[in-house]
Design a protein around this motif. Sequence first.
Motif, PDB file in Angstrom:
ATOM      1  N   ARG A 194      10.791   4.214   7.608  1.00 18.78           N
ATOM      2  CA  ARG A 194      11.993   3.823   8.359  1.00 18.78           C
ATOM      3  C   ARG A 194      11.954   2.339   8.707  1.00 18.78           C
ATOM      4  O   ARG A 194      10.934   1.849   9.187  1.00 18.78           O
ATOM      5  CB  ARG A 194      12.114   4.641   9.636  1.00 18.78           C
ATOM      6  CG  ARG A 194      12.328   6.104   9.388  1.00 18.78           C
ATOM      7  CD  ARG A 194      12.478   6.887  10.698  1.00 18.78           C
ATOM      8  NE  ARG A 194      12.610   8.305  10.437  1.00 18.78           N
ATOM      9  CZ  ARG A 194      13.750   8.904  10.110  1.00 18.78           C
ATOM     10  NH1 ARG A 194      14.859   8.214   9.997  1.00 18.78           N
ATOM     11  NH2 ARG A 194      13.785  10.203   9.884  1.00 18.78           N
ATOM     12  N   LYS A 215      14.829  -1.078  10.074  1.00 14.45           N
ATOM     13  CA  LYS A 215      16.132  -1.411  10.664  1.00 14.45           C
ATOM     14  C   LYS A 215      16.941  -2.279   9.701  1.00 14.45           C
ATOM     15  O   LYS A 215      16.388  -3.106   8.962  1.00 14.45           O
ATOM     16  CB  LYS A 215      15.943  -2.173  11.982  1.00 14.45           C
ATOM     17  CG  LYS A 215      15.347  -1.334  13.091  1.00 14.45           C
ATOM     18  CD  LYS A 215      16.354  -0.347  13.582  1.00 14.45           C
ATOM     19  CE  LYS A 215      15.828   0.417  14.792  1.00 14.45           C
ATOM     20  NZ  LYS A 215      16.684   1.516  15.157  1.00 14.45           N
ATOM     21  N   GLN A 216      18.250  -2.108   9.738  1.00 15.25           N
ATOM     22  CA  GLN A 216      19.165  -2.918   8.938  1.00 15.25           C
ATOM     23  C   GLN A 216      18.961  -4.392   9.277  1.00 15.25           C
ATOM     24  O   GLN A 216      18.822  -4.762  10.441  1.00 15.25           O
ATOM     25  CB  GLN A 216      20.610  -2.514   9.220  1.00 15.25           C
ATOM     26  CG  GLN A 216      21.629  -3.320   8.456  1.00 15.25           C
ATOM     27  CD  GLN A 216      23.065  -2.908   8.796  1.00 15.25           C
ATOM     28  OE1 GLN A 216      23.294  -2.089   9.678  1.00 15.25           O
ATOM     29  NE2 GLN A 216      24.006  -3.475   8.082  1.00 15.25           N
ATOM     30  N   PRO A 241      22.611   0.038   5.532  1.00 17.90           N
ATOM     31  CA  PRO A 241      22.024   1.296   6.013  1.00 17.90           C
ATOM     32  C   PRO A 241      22.168   2.406   4.974  1.00 17.90           C
ATOM     33  O   PRO A 241      23.096   2.395   4.163  1.00 17.90           O
ATOM     34  CB  PRO A 241      22.858   1.641   7.258  1.00 17.90           C
ATOM     35  CG  PRO A 241      23.615   0.419   7.606  1.00 17.90           C
ATOM     36  CD  PRO A 241      23.732  -0.404   6.359  1.00 17.90           C
ATOM     37  N   VAL A 249      17.041   3.105   5.897  1.00 18.82           N
ATOM     38  CA  VAL A 249      17.467   1.901   6.600  1.00 18.82           C
ATOM     39  C   VAL A 249      18.426   2.351   7.700  1.00 18.82           C
ATOM     40  O   VAL A 249      19.495   2.887   7.422  1.00 18.82           O
ATOM     41  CB  VAL A 249      18.156   0.883   5.652  1.00 18.82           C
ATOM     42  CG1 VAL A 249      18.645  -0.324   6.426  1.00 18.82           C
ATOM     43  CG2 VAL A 249      17.200   0.477   4.534  1.00 18.82           C
ATOM     44  N   GLU A 250      17.998   2.148   8.942  1.00 15.64           N
ATOM     45  CA  GLU A 250      18.794   2.575  10.097  1.00 15.64           C
ATOM     46  C   GLU A 250      19.634   1.409  10.611  1.00 15.64           C
ATOM     47  O   GLU A 250      19.167   0.279  10.627  1.00 15.64           O
ATOM     48  CB  GLU A 250      17.859   3.074  11.201  1.00 15.64           C
ATOM     49  CG  GLU A 250      17.005   4.249  10.747  1.00 15.64           C
ATOM     50  CD  GLU A 250      15.918   4.625  11.738  1.00 15.64           C
ATOM     51  OE1 GLU A 250      15.469   3.752  12.517  1.00 15.64           O
ATOM     52  OE2 GLU A 250      15.500   5.799  11.723  1.00 15.64           O
ATOM     53  N   PRO A 251      20.884   1.717  11.061  1.00 18.63           N
ATOM     54  CA  PRO A 251      21.750   0.642  11.572  1.00 18.63           C
ATOM     55  C   PRO A 251      21.194   0.036  12.865  1.00 18.63           C
ATOM     56  O   PRO A 251      20.415   0.596  13.554  1.00 18.63           O
ATOM     57  CB  PRO A 251      23.089   1.329  11.843  1.00 18.63           C
ATOM     58  CG  PRO A 251      22.929   2.763  11.485  1.00 18.63           C
ATOM     59  CD  PRO A 251      21.536   3.005  11.053  1.00 18.63           C
TER      60      PRO A 251
END
Length: 171
Positions: free
Chosen positions: A82, A84-85, A145, A169-171
């Motif tokens: 995981r 982050k964007q 994301p 890819v998390e926003p």
Amino acid sequence: MGHVEAQTREILTAIDVPCGNAHFKEEIKMNKVLPIASLFLLSGLAVAAGFARRGNTPQTDQDAQVIEVSAKKYEFTPAPIRVKQGAKVQLRITALDRTHGFKINLNPDGSDKKGDPGLIFSSNDDCLKLEQGIPTVVQFVARTPGTYSFHCCNRCGIGHGGMKGQLIVEP
């Protein structure tokens, strides 16, 4: 007589130029040219040595998020990965048991493959070879994301087809 002077005399003699006073100017030119040429040669070797580092292990970028990943007998760990964007990411992937490979989709799963890639890589390698025990660095910017599938792209045994993972890819 110094080493450079001896080499200069050898060169001048080899090309049949007399080394006496009559050709003093040619001798001085060679005395100046030889050390300069040697300096260029040595600097070129130093630069080449700097580029001779393994292409798959670039210097650590201070702003990058570094994630240690292991590849072994039909699995990647951690799973899933995981980030982050907008993050600049370095995956440091080490094959623990044998040679493996790493290939990741540039676009999120289920997206239009014709659009701009969601992951921007610093290298254009399609399938990275992961040599056993040697960390391979994969650097990218997580721009869009989504879930990005990756898999082993180097035949590694009977369970090769199941050696897969996901990067989220998390926003």
